[in-house]
Design a protein around this motif. Structure first.
Motif, PDB file in Angstrom:
ATOM      1  N   ALA A 152      21.486  39.375   0.656  1.00  0.00           N
ATOM      2  CA  ALA A 152      21.797  39.444   2.092  1.00  0.00           C
ATOM      3  C   ALA A 152      22.210  38.064   2.599  1.00  0.00           C
ATOM      4  O   ALA A 152      23.126  37.938   3.424  1.00  0.00           O
ATOM      5  CB  ALA A 152      20.595  39.968   2.871  1.00  0.00           C
TER       6      ALA A 152
ATOM      7  N   LEU B 121      23.755  35.844   0.949  1.00  0.00           N
ATOM      8  CA  LEU B 121      25.127  35.599   0.496  1.00  0.00           C
ATOM      9  C   LEU B 121      26.128  36.186   1.488  1.00  0.00           C
ATOM     10  O   LEU B 121      27.103  35.530   1.872  1.00  0.00           O
ATOM     11  CB  LEU B 121      25.343  36.215  -0.894  1.00  0.00           C
ATOM     12  CG  LEU B 121      26.787  36.188  -1.403  1.00  0.00           C
ATOM     13  CD1 LEU B 121      27.269  34.751  -1.626  1.00  0.00           C
ATOM     14  CD2 LEU B 121      26.938  36.987  -2.700  1.00  0.00           C
ATOM     15  N   ILE B 122      25.894  37.417   1.911  1.00  0.00           N
ATOM     16  CA  ILE B 122      26.810  38.044   2.875  1.00  0.00           C
ATOM     17  C   ILE B 122      26.816  37.241   4.169  1.00  0.00           C
ATOM     18  O   ILE B 122      27.874  36.926   4.717  1.00  0.00           O
ATOM     19  CB  ILE B 122      26.389  39.510   3.147  1.00  0.00           C
ATOM     20  CG1 ILE B 122      26.395  40.319   1.847  1.00  0.00           C
ATOM     21  CG2 ILE B 122      27.309  40.149   4.197  1.00  0.00           C
ATOM     22  CD1 ILE B 122      25.744  41.697   1.970  1.00  0.00           C
ATOM     23  N   ASP B 123      25.609  36.897   4.629  1.00  0.00           N
ATOM     24  CA  ASP B 123      25.513  36.144   5.883  1.00  0.00           C
ATOM     25  C   ASP B 123      26.263  34.814   5.788  1.00  0.00           C
ATOM     26  O   ASP B 123      26.966  34.420   6.712  1.00  0.00           O
ATOM     27  CB  ASP B 123      24.041  35.887   6.222  1.00  0.00           C
ATOM     28  CG  ASP B 123      23.895  35.187   7.556  1.00  0.00           C
ATOM     29  OD1 ASP B 123      24.147  35.841   8.590  1.00  0.00           O
ATOM     30  OD2 ASP B 123      23.561  33.986   7.588  1.00  0.00           O
ATOM     31  N   ALA B 124      26.109  34.128   4.657  1.00  0.00           N
ATOM     32  CA  ALA B 124      26.789  32.835   4.495  1.00  0.00           C
ATOM     33  C   ALA B 124      28.305  33.015   4.582  1.00  0.00           C
ATOM     34  O   ALA B 124      28.988  32.276   5.301  1.00  0.00           O
ATOM     35  CB  ALA B 124      26.395  32.194   3.158  1.00  0.00           C
ATOM     36  N   CYS B 125      28.816  34.002   3.874  1.00  0.00           N
ATOM     37  CA  CYS B 125      30.274  34.184   3.806  1.00  0.00           C
ATOM     38  C   CYS B 125      30.883  34.494   5.166  1.00  0.00           C
ATOM     39  O   CYS B 125      32.003  34.070   5.454  1.00  0.00           O
ATOM     40  CB  CYS B 125      30.631  35.283   2.802  1.00  0.00           C
ATOM     41  SG  CYS B 125      30.344  34.764   1.102  1.00  0.00           S
TER      42      CYS B 125
END
Lengths: 283, 283
Positions: free
Chosen positions: B190, B192-196
């Motif tokens: 999760a 990772l998605i938030d960072a991107c």
């Protein structure tokens, strides 16, 4: 018949050769390994193969499909050792563009950075396959000095491959984009494996290994991939990757903070957001 | 004929019902939703279905297959409202064991914590399927007070399901193990998605979304899953998850540090180690 050169007859070089030869182009392949040259001939990935770059002297477009750390040295050799026609286009397939395009455009003004985003877990000429690039992104990164007619010729090749063309980004934009969606996941995923093997209670360690299933398998897949590839990403795309890692650290800290503070409402919002926005990347 | 109760006729409850009914046991299903009861009957996941717990008063083993936050309240109601035979075994299928086993064993000494580790991305009775548990782990977590003969009866059920039995761990060991391989990956993914989605340059953001492929898809999959499930993991397994997140943060910091300092030799060793050790979790 257009003469195409391919340096490096592995998965990408070999697959390019298969498709382009099948589409009627004449393929000149180069590998350091004579055995690879033989196999490429047998597989009909090339029309001609040799261990020497000399074979490429009459080609019109040369694809550099070597490992990323060999791209610049190969372009150096091509431009120094062969008496190439200035019309000859040199392009590469490296997964990082800025440092390569900068140096190679100096060496050869008719250089166009490329990045076909296709692959399998396999490597080498035997992994080469037809239609590898169909419906996969193929990025071309022009810079100010890139001749438009060279880009146009490569667009035609991308079309022959059935790939999805992206030609509206700079090398730096490309590198930051792939840092987010390709290189960051590798480091995030490798860190997950590393963390799990730090459990020191042997009962728990053993149980964790036995119970791991699809969630762990998927999240750890790219972190358990080819170490050389991961290293090359970090080495060649260091700055963009560090930008992504720094934001990732912040996102992670936010999650830890929400859990530490039992802020369940905001954690739910966070997870709802990631569920919803993942679709933008995975349609 | 052994009478089996199932409270909660979703994916897990429904699938348990399908297999156990097919193996000749008599299944009494309970759902709050009358429509779900009807469907469970039609699908032959149960022999009897009702919205009331009353239907379970004569059963010998009761599986609580509700969402995790309803497990303790359901056991409270069962033990308060029904005049159950003390021989009746109550077991659950929750993905966290320590807080549930602690409270439920007080409420009902004949409680055995269970965790069948099977699932699909789908939910609800229509997602129920035969053989869902075949070759999947099924953990039983005894505590000091758990009657051995009750565990033995559940072992027989696990065998009927074709699942892989793990019955040598405490609830706390189970919870730490699943924190590593199931709950930590969700938070890592999760994040990772938030960072991107924090990339603010719209060209790069759009390109990243277009170029994302299997690496991003796999690494982000569990972080883009059901937010309620992720929340429940964090809520019910908070302490074990924080232990794992703390180690994960250290592993990530090490990677960032190696890249910042261009310590390529040690980064390669790190990636070689994660490549090699992943196999212990994914065979």
């Amino acid at each position: 018949m257009t003469k195409i050169g391919i340096v490096g007859l592995g998965l990408i070089g070999g697959s390019l050769g298969l498709d382009l030869r099948a589409s009627g182009l004449e393929i000149f392949g180069v590998s350091r390994n004579p055995k690879t040259c033989e196999i490429a001939m047998e597989l009909e990935a090339v029309n001609h193969a040799d261990v020497s770059l000399e074979i490429l002297s009459q080609t019109e477009i040369i694809f550099i499909c070597t490992p990323i750390d060999k791209i610049i040295p190969t372009v150096e050799r091509l431009t120094l050792e062969l008496n190439l026609n200035p019309e000859t286009i040199i392009t590469d397939v490296g997964s990082v563009k800025a440092p390569i395009v900068e140096r190679c455009s100096q060496l050869w003004p008719n250089f166009v950075g490329g990045h076909p985003m296709a692959g399998t877990a396999e490597q080498g000429i035997y992994a080469a396959q037809k239609n590898l690039f169909v419906n996969r992104p193929y990025v071309l990164t022009s810079v100010e000095t890139t001749p438009e007619k060279s880009v146009e010729k490569l667009r035609e090749i991308v079309q022959k491959l059935g790939a999805l063309l992206y030609d509206q980004c700079s090398p730096i934009e490309h590198d930051q984009a792939v840092a987010w969606i390709s290189h960051l996941p590798v480091m995030v995923s490798a860190s997950l494996i590393d963390a799990c093997i730090h459990e020191s209670d042997s009962n728990i360690q053993e149980l964790a290994q036995k119970l791991a299933s699809s969630g762990f398998r998927d999240t750890s897949r790219v972190g358990g991939g080819n170490p050389e590839l991961g290293l090359m990403m970090a080495h060649y795309n260091r700055e963009a990757l560090l930008v992504s890692l720094s934001q990732y650290r912040q996102s992670l800290e936010q999650v830890i903070d929400l859990i530490e503070n039992e802020n369940w409402e905001r954690l739910e919002e966070f997870l709802e957001k990631t569920q919803q926005l993942r679709g933008r990347f995975c349609s």
